[in-house]
Motif scaffolding. Structure first.
Motif, mmCIF file in Angstrom:
data_model
loop_
_atom_site.group_PDB
_atom_site.id
_atom_site.type_symbol
_atom_site.label_atom_id
_atom_site.label_comp_id
_atom_site.label_asym_id
_atom_site.label_seq_id
_atom_site.Cartn_x
_atom_site.Cartn_y
_atom_site.Cartn_z
ATOM 1 N N ASP A 1 29.507 61.088 26.997
ATOM 2 C CA ASP A 1 30.007 61.228 25.637
ATOM 3 C C ASP A 1 28.882 61.624 24.685
ATOM 4 O O ASP A 1 27.752 61.152 24.813
ATOM 5 N N LEU A 2 29.186 62.508 23.722
ATOM 6 C CA LEU A 2 28.166 62.976 22.786
ATOM 7 C C LEU A 2 27.484 61.834 22.047
ATOM 8 O O LEU A 2 26.279 61.893 21.764
ATOM 9 N N ASN A 3 28.226 60.789 21.733
ATOM 10 C CA ASN A 3 27.647 59.659 21.003
ATOM 11 C C ASN A 3 26.777 58.779 21.885
ATOM 12 O O ASN A 3 26.115 57.863 21.383
ATOM 13 N N LYS A 4 26.782 59.050 23.188
ATOM 14 C CA LYS A 4 25.925 58.319 24.119
ATOM 15 C C LYS A 4 24.706 59.145 24.535
ATOM 16 O O LYS A 4 23.947 58.735 25.404
ATOM 17 N N VAL A 5 24.552 60.328 23.925
ATOM 18 C CA VAL A 5 23.345 61.138 24.111
ATOM 19 C C VAL A 5 22.509 60.977 22.851
ATOM 20 O O VAL A 5 22.867 61.480 21.783
ATOM 21 N N VAL A 6 21.392 60.258 22.955
ATOM 22 C CA VAL A 6 20.617 59.871 21.777
ATOM 23 C C VAL A 6 19.266 60.581 21.770
ATOM 24 O O VAL A 6 18.539 60.578 22.770
ATOM 25 N N PHE A 7 18.945 61.191 20.639
ATOM 26 C CA PHE A 7 17.635 61.799 20.432
ATOM 27 C C PHE A 7 16.771 60.823 19.645
ATOM 28 O O PHE A 7 17.163 60.380 18.566
ATOM 29 N N VAL A 8 15.606 60.496 20.187
ATOM 30 C CA VAL A 8 14.775 59.426 19.641
ATOM 31 C C VAL A 8 13.365 59.943 19.382
ATOM 32 O O VAL A 8 12.799 60.677 20.183
ATOM 33 N N GLN A 9 12.794 59.542 18.257
ATOM 34 C CA GLN A 9 11.370 59.748 17.998
ATOM 35 C C GLN A 9 10.686 58.398 18.158
ATOM 36 O O GLN A 9 11.112 57.404 17.566
ATOM 37 N N VAL A 10 9.652 58.337 19.004
ATOM 38 C CA VAL A 10 9.021 57.043 19.272
ATOM 39 C C VAL A 10 8.437 56.476 17.980
ATOM 40 O O VAL A 10 7.959 57.221 17.128
ATOM 41 N N PRO A 11 8.475 55.156 17.816
ATOM 42 C CA PRO A 11 7.940 54.532 16.600
ATOM 43 C C PRO A 11 6.415 54.615 16.558
ATOM 44 O O PRO A 11 5.734 54.256 17.515
ATOM 45 N N THR A 12 5.894 55.099 15.436
ATOM 46 C CA THR A 12 4.451 55.272 15.296
ATOM 47 C C THR A 12 3.977 54.799 13.932
ATOM 48 O O THR A 12 4.749 54.691 12.983
ATOM 49 N N GLY A 13 2.671 54.540 13.866
ATOM 50 C CA GLY A 13 1.999 54.232 12.614
ATOM 51 C C GLY A 13 0.892 55.243 12.386
ATOM 52 O O GLY A 13 0.351 55.818 13.330
ATOM 53 N N THR A 14 0.553 55.461 11.116
ATOM 54 C CA THR A 14 -0.428 56.484 10.763
ATOM 55 C C THR A 14 -1.855 55.963 10.864
ATOM 56 O O THR A 14 -2.151 54.840 10.451
ATOM 57 N N VAL A 15 -2.725 56.794 11.442
ATOM 58 C CA VAL A 15 -4.168 56.539 11.465
ATOM 59 C C VAL A 15 -4.860 57.823 11.022
ATOM 60 O O VAL A 15 -4.213 58.852 10.833
ATOM 61 N N ASP A 16 -6.166 57.767 10.857
ATOM 62 C CA ASP A 16 -6.915 58.935 10.431
ATOM 63 C C ASP A 16 -6.777 60.071 11.446
ATOM 64 O O ASP A 16 -7.147 59.920 12.603
ATOM 65 N N GLY B 1 -4.033 61.386 12.729
ATOM 66 C CA GLY B 1 -2.871 61.399 13.613
ATOM 67 C C GLY B 1 -2.063 60.131 13.513
ATOM 68 O O GLY B 1 -2.014 59.472 12.469
ATOM 69 N N VAL B 2 -1.414 59.751 14.620
ATOM 70 C CA VAL B 2 -0.582 58.549 14.659
ATOM 71 C C VAL B 2 -0.868 57.797 15.946
ATOM 72 O O VAL B 2 -1.440 58.342 16.892
ATOM 73 N N ILE B 3 -0.456 56.537 15.978
ATOM 74 C CA ILE B 3 -0.544 55.714 17.178
ATOM 75 C C ILE B 3 0.786 54.986 17.361
ATOM 76 O O ILE B 3 1.539 54.811 16.400
ATOM 77 N N PRO B 4 1.116 54.578 18.581
ATOM 78 C CA PRO B 4 2.365 53.840 18.791
ATOM 79 C C PRO B 4 2.370 52.521 18.035
ATOM 80 O O PRO B 4 1.343 51.833 17.952
ATOM 81 N N LEU B 5 3.532 52.186 17.442
ATOM 82 C CA LEU B 5 3.742 50.827 16.931
ATOM 83 C C LEU B 5 4.100 49.991 18.150
ATOM 84 O O LEU B 5 5.242 50.000 18.613
ATOM 85 N N GLN B 6 3.124 49.272 18.688
ATOM 86 C CA GLN B 6 3.213 48.795 20.059
ATOM 87 C C GLN B 6 4.432 47.941 20.355
ATOM 88 O O GLN B 6 5.129 48.138 21.354
ATOM 89 N N SER B 7 4.743 46.980 19.479
ATOM 90 C CA SER B 7 5.870 46.095 19.758
ATOM 91 C C SER B 7 7.188 46.870 19.787
ATOM 92 O O SER B 7 7.992 46.733 20.726
ATOM 93 N N ASP B 8 7.415 47.708 18.771
ATOM 94 C CA ASP B 8 8.642 48.501 18.710
ATOM 95 C C ASP B 8 8.670 49.546 19.823
ATOM 96 O O ASP B 8 9.731 49.846 20.387
ATOM 97 N N PHE B 9 7.510 50.111 20.132
ATOM 98 C CA PHE B 9 7.372 51.083 21.205
ATOM 99 C C PHE B 9 7.756 50.453 22.540
ATOM 100 O O PHE B 9 8.520 51.024 23.331
ATOM 101 N N ASP B 10 7.244 49.244 22.782
ATOM 102 C CA ASP B 10 7.554 48.543 24.035
ATOM 103 C C ASP B 10 9.041 48.216 24.134
ATOM 104 O O ASP B 10 9.638 48.319 25.213
#
Length: 428
Positions: free
Chosen positions: A314-329, A331-340
């Motif tokens: 089903d179309l509603n079961k196909v999900v496009f996701v951007q991994v959770p990140t935080g900003t650093v000088d 670039g970005v790094i994973p927000l580890q807890s949410d990423f995990d």
């Protein structure tokens, strides 16, 4: 750990002349025809016998001498079923100009960076799928990677993920994402500019909604607010544009890409595409002719079995996701807890429910089709006999609804109609 991009070898190696100047293997027409037949069967799954005939004739006509094809015999064609179990497939978009149209610049004008890194996950029961995007500027540890020329590249503590393709090729990108997510990834594909152009053209163009004008001198993308059907170079440049959407960052570029990809999925699954033999076959050729595939994916029957697994989700079961990140000088790094939490849900095959918004490069389409509102009485007959009855929350809760992620995890489903948030030259 060393941050130098150099191969490590425990001993000097004698390079055999044959490795660099060996004779090309002679083409075997029977092997070629076997692959043609497999391709024909793959398209046969979704579009009927006429496509199989087109596929067989098209490729077999170029094989000399001609041979009698298996499809000319009587009897039903073999059936290719959906792949057994789940699938993890890494899709890498390269910015290399090698072998690409001259309009994108000289072949040596860039390196070979994976500017797009996406993981396709299909659940073991084929009830849901996710496409997870990793920002190109995300700092990650890179493990030891095999050097295609021999030896091993040292591991590195923190580098941007889009350097992995340069560092050790597609295999290195896969190893990096495996270490990052804890997932096993047996399939991978590298796509260049020509592949995106061919796929968008094969389906007759992809309709996209633009909420505000997009203006980008870098990619030559200038789109007025409204609906546009994009294919070929226009589709590619829409996916590449960064300056012309959101806040000009790679993060908002990802959500803009999700606008396109969700529409592409809807287009491919639409009756007009799946019932058109020429479109289906063109799409199959676009995939196989314009991608570098991992060894165990470089087989038409495997590609077909993965496609069959996706076909009825089903179309509603196909999900496009951007991994959770935080900003650093820089670039970005994973927000580890949410990423995990995200990849624990993926590993457990749980359907993903996004907690966040569409991301800064996309917004809901105000003209999206309106889904019919379910009749409460039909769902609960007791409601017709006792209108004042209060629904029981325990009775309405669905344990299969899946994992609800944090609001730092943005994206949309293929069933969500969204528009790109444009950015004009005045704002750049």
């Amino acid at each position: 750990m060393s941050d130098q991009l150099r191969p490590r070898s425990t001993r000097s190696k004698k390079i055999r002349t044959l490795a660099r100047h060996g004779r090309l293997r002679r083409s075997n027409p029977f092997v070629t025809v076997a692959k043609v037949l497999a391709a024909a069967l793959a398209v046969l799954l979704v579009s009927g016998v006429s496509v199989a005939a087109i596929a067989t004739y098209d490729v077999a006509a170029s094989v000399q001498p001609s041979v009698k094809l298996a499809s000319e015999t009587d009897g039903p064609a073999p059936k290719i079923d959906a792949i057994a179990g789940g699938v993890n497939l890494l899709i890498v978009g390269s910015d290399s100009r090698k072998g690409q149209d001259a309009r994108f610049g000289p072949e040596d004008s860039t390196g070979d960076l994976n500017d797009v890194t996406m993981l396709l996950h299909i659940s073991a029961d084929h009830s849901n799928a996710s496409v997870i995007s990793f920002p190109r500027d995300m700092y990650v540890p890179i493990p030891e990677c095999p050097n295609p020329d021999g030896g091993t590249f040292d591991s590195m503590g923190s580098q941007k993920i889009n350097t992995t393709l340069t560092y050790g090729g597609l295999a290195c990108t896969v190893l990096t994402v495996e270490q990052l997510t804890g997932l096993n990834i047996p399939y991978a594909a590298e796509v260049q500019f020509s592949g995106v152009m061919a796929m968008s053209t094969a389906v007759g163009g992809v309709p996209v909604c633009v909420a505000e004008d997009i203006e980008d001198e870098y990619t030559g993308t200038f789109l007025k607010a409204g609906m546009h059907t994009l294919e070929g170079v226009d589709a590619l440049q829409f996916l590449r544009t960064r300056h012309g959407v959101g806040d000009g960052s790679d993060l908002t570029r990802i959500s803009n890409q999700q606008v396109f990809m969700s529409s592409l999925v809807r287009t491919i699954k639409s009756a007009s595409t799946l019932s058109d033999p020429l479109k289906v076959y063109s799409l199959a050729k676009a995939v196989t002719a314009n991608m570098t595939l991992s060894t165990n994916l470089n087989d038409v029957s495997t590609l077909a079995s993965i496609a069959v697994a996706l076909k009825d989700i089903d179309l509603n079961k196909v999900v496009f996701v951007q991994v959770p990140t935080g900003t650093v000088d820089g670039g970005v790094i994973p927000l580890q807890s949410d990423f995990d939490n995200l990849f624990e849900a993926v590993a457990a095959d749980k359907p993903i429910q996004l907690g966040g918004t569409t991301g800064g490069g996309a917004t809901q389409d105000p003209n999206a089709p309106v889904a019919a509102t379910p009749d409460p009485a039909a769902a609960d007959p007791a409601a017709t006999t006792n209108p004042s009855a209060v629904p029981d929350p325990a009775a309405t809760k669905n344990p299969s609804d899946g994992a609800v992620l944090s609001d730092s995890t943005t994206g949309q489903t293929a069933g969500d109609y969204t528009c790109s948030v444009g950015r004009t030259l005045e704002d750049q």
